[in-house]
Each structure stands twice: as structure tokens, then as C-alpha cells.
Design a protein around this motif. Structure first.
Motif, PDB file in Angstrom:
ATOM      1  N   THR A  67       0.840  -1.193   0.000  1.00  0.00           N
ATOM      2  CA  THR A  67       0.000   0.000   0.000  1.00  0.00           C
ATOM      3  C   THR A  67       0.878   1.247   0.000  1.00  0.00           C
ATOM      4  N   THR A  71      -3.544   4.785  -0.937  1.00  0.00           N
ATOM      5  CA  THR A  71      -4.497   3.734  -0.572  1.00  0.00           C
ATOM      6  C   THR A  71      -5.558   4.281   0.369  1.00  0.00           C
ATOM      7  N   LYS A  76      -8.359  -0.318   2.724  1.00  0.00           N
ATOM      8  CA  LYS A  76      -7.244  -1.091   3.288  1.00  0.00           C
ATOM      9  C   LYS A  76      -7.697  -1.904   4.496  1.00  0.00           C
ATOM     10  N   GLY A 116      -3.186   0.058  -3.936  1.00  0.00           N
ATOM     11  CA  GLY A 116      -3.229  -1.152  -3.114  1.00  0.00           C
ATOM     12  C   GLY A 116      -3.103  -2.412  -3.939  1.00  0.00           C
TER      13      GLY A 116
END
Length: 462
Positions: A67, A71, A76, A116
Motif C-alpha cells: 500500500t 491507498t 485497506k 493497493g
């Protein structure tokens, strides 16, 4: 004496309560798989397919999350929670997390997306899943569907598949180059396909290990000799995946491409699909086709995922070939029509006349053998395979599903995505934040101390 007995009883009772909590904590800690999911959409409950896949997993797998500051923290967190659920089910799964900003060397080891990326590693095998592929736009503003479980479980299933299928993308006719279809190529490689480019002028033949020949977006015709080579390949066990390109002179120049399609009863109508329905989101040359009933499109229909085509060529199958039954899988609405005057189209003057093709238009067919085995996928367009278009709505799923059908993949994972509501963000002022901080750290603990002290004092006095 009575006070001493009451005090002893209180101490014994307190020790007993503490002991019960300790035993209960140890017990709950030993049953890590025991949990009760009280969330509205059961976000922590894995499907039966996933549970079975994890139970059968017998090799070490490293889940690497990559990440950056690009992100979304909410996205996440959902991916991290999903990874933790998988780890609970199988001790062979370990996870590592890297920040691409702080550790830029990691970005060079993998094909990463700064928004990501999740990488699965098992020995020398790697599978890549992008966060953007796990989240599908929902119906409302900000709503979404999370398909991370399906993507991750499919990747685990593919880790156990050792056989790779060799597929070739034809070049030399101004097809869409592979370096503009990286997302599709990565998805195919993640499903155990070995992708290569093929120029028949240089190679002279289609390699013996070719399981599928892709012809994606050609703007010029194949030569007579190339047509002969492809036809010979298709007489055997060869399979064809073709997405037509755009050429203003296609009616006069696509003799061999047209002949290749005609073997299966499919006719290129040399007309560009025009959608007359007005929309602020796309122009009349952008088609959102309706799906025909087929295994390729079934999941897309169930999940309400749309496919987008641009400069799509109308095709028909009015004269079917007995040995090769065809099924329409993509079509326009009745309001659409096929523009046959390409010169007028290129001058932005599109008015329907008697020479045009009436809707609904067919934009995609699948071809089978008389034994009902997949033989070909024929599409009237190819622009949606390009990276910046493929990631929209259901384009990527359609691209991968159609190849999976052609190759008769039996281990495809189907898990319904979980609906999620728009992320709600609470905006508070600095003074409100200080009030919450003081209240939680000082006022509420002090209140409990005062109440507890008062109760203790009254009992002591009594």
C-alpha cells in the motif's frame, strides 16, 4: 467475627470471579475459529467454497499487502480484515505488509498499483490481486460491493493448479498491443495462462502448444496465407477468440476476416452500433450491451455488472452452420441501429436511413462444436480490453469469464460480493475533539471512581 467472615467471603468470591475470567479468556483464546458475526452484511463470515479451499490448502502461502499514501484507509482495513480471516482458518498462511513510500524497492519486485496490491506467493508461484478489482461500484452514490473473498479464494485455487495453458495473441495487423492490455494479461496469467505474442509472417505457423489464438482489435485484414494457416489450425482442436477492430474501409478490406467468421455462420455487417438513448455519462458510440443467457454472462447479470463497448461492429448469425451452433451473448437495445456510412460517421453526421441496420444488434457470439464443446468467442469490439477501460464495471470479469468458458475451466469460484454502504465520515471541530478526549480519559473514569468510592464508604460505615 461476622465482619471477618464477610471479608473472607468477599475475598474468596473476588478470587473466584477473577479465576473464572482467566479460565474463560484462556478457553476463548484456544478456540480462535470460534466467533459470532453480528455485522449486518456478515463481513466476517467466509463462504463454504472458501472454507473448503482453505481446508484443502497444504502448502505455505505468503500474503503480501503493498500500500501507499494513495491507498484509501477504509478499503485497506477491509482487505486487512479479510486476510486475517484467512489466516485464522489455516496456519500455513502468513502475511506481511509493506509501505511503498517507505520501502520503494518492493514496488520493483512486483507489478503494483499505488492504490493497493495483494500478492500471493507460494514457492516460485505468484498471483496478484489489485484492490481496485475487489471493489465494485454500487447502486447509490458511494455504495459499493466487496468481491475480495471471491478474488482471493480464486487465487488460492489457482495456486494448486500446476498446468499452464499456452495462448497466443496475433500481431501484424495493427491489433491492440499486449502492452496496452496489461490488466487483462495479468488476470490471465493469474489464472494459469502463459501469454505470448505471435506474428505469423515471422513464425510461419501457429505453434503446436497453442490452445487459443487471440485476434484482438485488428484494423487491417489478415493475408490469404495467414487465413489458410488459421483455418487449418481451427480444423483441429484449435480455438479462436476474436474481437473486431475499427476500419473505415472494413467492408472492402476485411475479406479474409469475414471469411473466417463465415465458417461458423457469423456475418460481419460492416456497421457501427449507435445507441440513440440519451445519456450524460457516455456518447452514442459507447454501448452498454444487454446480456444473453449464458454461463459467461450469468454472474455478471446476478451481480448487476455492466460491460462497456466503444466503436462496436454489428454482427449477425442469420445463416447458422449445423456443425457449429452459436449463441448471442451481447446485444444492443431495440433503439440502437448500425451505421453503414462510415464516412458520415467519421464526420460526426449520423442520421439513420434505409441503408442502416435496424436494432437490436448482436455484438457478441460464442461458438460450440456439435458435441457442445467451446470453439470460439466472437465479439464486435475490442476497445474495452485496453487497461483504462477494462477496469470499469464488469469489463474485466467478462474478459476473464469468456476465456474461462472457452478453456472449459471447471474450478471457477463464484462468491456473491458483499454490499457496503457509503463510508460515513464524522466531521468534528477541535473543541469537540478535546471534549471527547477529556470525557473518555478523565471524566468517565473519575465518575466510576466516585460512585465506587461512595458505595464502598457506605458499606464500610454500615
Amino acid at each position: 467475627m461476622n465482619k471477618w467472615i464477610r471479608g473472607t467471603n468477599a475475598i474468596v468470591l473476588s478470587l473466584a470471579v477473577i479465576g473464572i475470567f482467566i479460565v474463560l479468556t484462556i478457553f476463548l483464546n484456544s478456540t480462535k475459529s470460534l466467533q459470532v458475526d453480528l455485522t449486518q452484511n456478515k463481513k466476517f463470515t467466509l463462504s463454504d467454497q472458501t472454507v473448503q479451499t482453505l481446508a484443502a490448502l497444504d502448502k505455505d502461502v505468503n500474503l503480501i499487502t503493498l500500500t501507499s499514501d494513495q491507498t484509501n484507509p477504509y478499503i485497506k482495513r477491509q482487505v486487512d480484515e479479510l486476510v486475517q480471516e484467512y489466516k485464522k482458518r489455516n496456519g500455513k498462511i502468513v502475511s506481511n505488509e509493506y509501505d511503498l513510500v517507505k520501502q520503494p524497492a518492493m514496488a520493483k519486485q512486483y507489478e503494483v498499483d499505488p492504490a493497493g496490491t495483494l500478492v500471493l506467493e507460494s514457492g516460485t508461484i505468484k498471483k496478484t490481486i489489485y484492490y481496485s478489482d475487489m471493489f465494485i461500484p454500487g447502486q447509490g452514490m458511494g455504495d459499493y460491493q466487496f468481491s475480495g473473498e471471491e478474488k482471493l479464494t480464486q487465487a488460492l485455487v489457482n495456486l494448486n493448479t500446476k498446468v499452464k495453458s499456452k495462448i497466443y495473441f496475433l500481431s501484424g495487423h495493427n491489433e491492440i498491443p499486449l502492452n496496452q492490455m496489461n490488466l487483462w494479461r495479468t488476470g490471465l496469467e493469474g489464472q494459469n495462462y502463459e501469454v505470448a505474442e505471435l506474428n505469423l509472417l515471422r513464425e510461419g505457423k501457429i505453434p503446436d502448444d497453442a490452445e487459443v489464438l487471440f485476434v484482438i482489435g485488428p484494423t487491417t485484414d489478415i493475408s490469404d496465407k495467414e487465413a489458410t494457416v488459421i483455418q487449418e489450425y481451427m480444423k483441429g482442436n484449435g480455438k479462436l477468440y476474436i474481437g473486431l477492430g475499427f476500419n473505415k474501409d472494413m467492408a472492402a478490406q476485411w475479406k479474409n476476416i469475414d471469411a473466417l467468421l463465415a465458417q461458423y455462420g457469423i456475418k460481419d455487417q460492416h456497421a457501427i452500433a449507435i445507441e440513440t438513448k440519451q445519456s450524460q455519462l457516455y456518447d452514442p458510440l459507447t454501448i452498454i450491451p444487454e446480456y444473453g443467457s449464458h454461463a459467461i454472462t450469468q454472474k455478471l447479470q446476478d451481480y448487476n455488472l455492466l460491460t462497456m463497448m466503444n466503436l462496436a461492429v454489428s454482427i449477425s448469425a442469420d445463416q447458422p452452420v449445423a456443425d457449429f451452433p452459436v449463441t448471442a451473448i451481447l446485444r444492443t437495445t431495440e433503439a440502437a441501429y448500425g451505421e453503414t456510412d462510415i464516412t458520415q460517421l467519421m464526420n460526426n453526421r449520423t442520421v439513420k436511413d434505409d441503408k442502416d441496420v435496424n436494432g437490436p444488434l448482436n455484438l457478441g457470439y460464442v461458438v460450440e462444436t456439435k458435441e457442445q464443446k467451446p470453439k470460439a468467442v466472437v465479439l464486435g469490439g475490442a476497445s474495452f480490453f485496453v487497461d483504462d477501460v477494462l477496469q470499469q464495471q464488469g469489463n474485466r470479469d467478462f474478459a476473464l469469464n469468456s476465456v474461462g468458458w472457452l478453456q472449459e475451466q471447471k474450478d471457477q469460484v463464484t462468491i456473491r460480493p458483499r454490499d457496503g454502504e457509503a463510508f460515513q465520515q464524522a466531521l468534528i471541530t477541535g473543541s469537540q475533539a478535546n471534549t471527547i478526549l477529556i470525557g473518555t480519559l478523565f471524566l468517565f473514569p473519575l465518575l466510576f471512581l466516585v460512585v465506587g468510592g461512595t458505595v464502598w464508604w457506605r458499606r464500610r460505615k454500615g
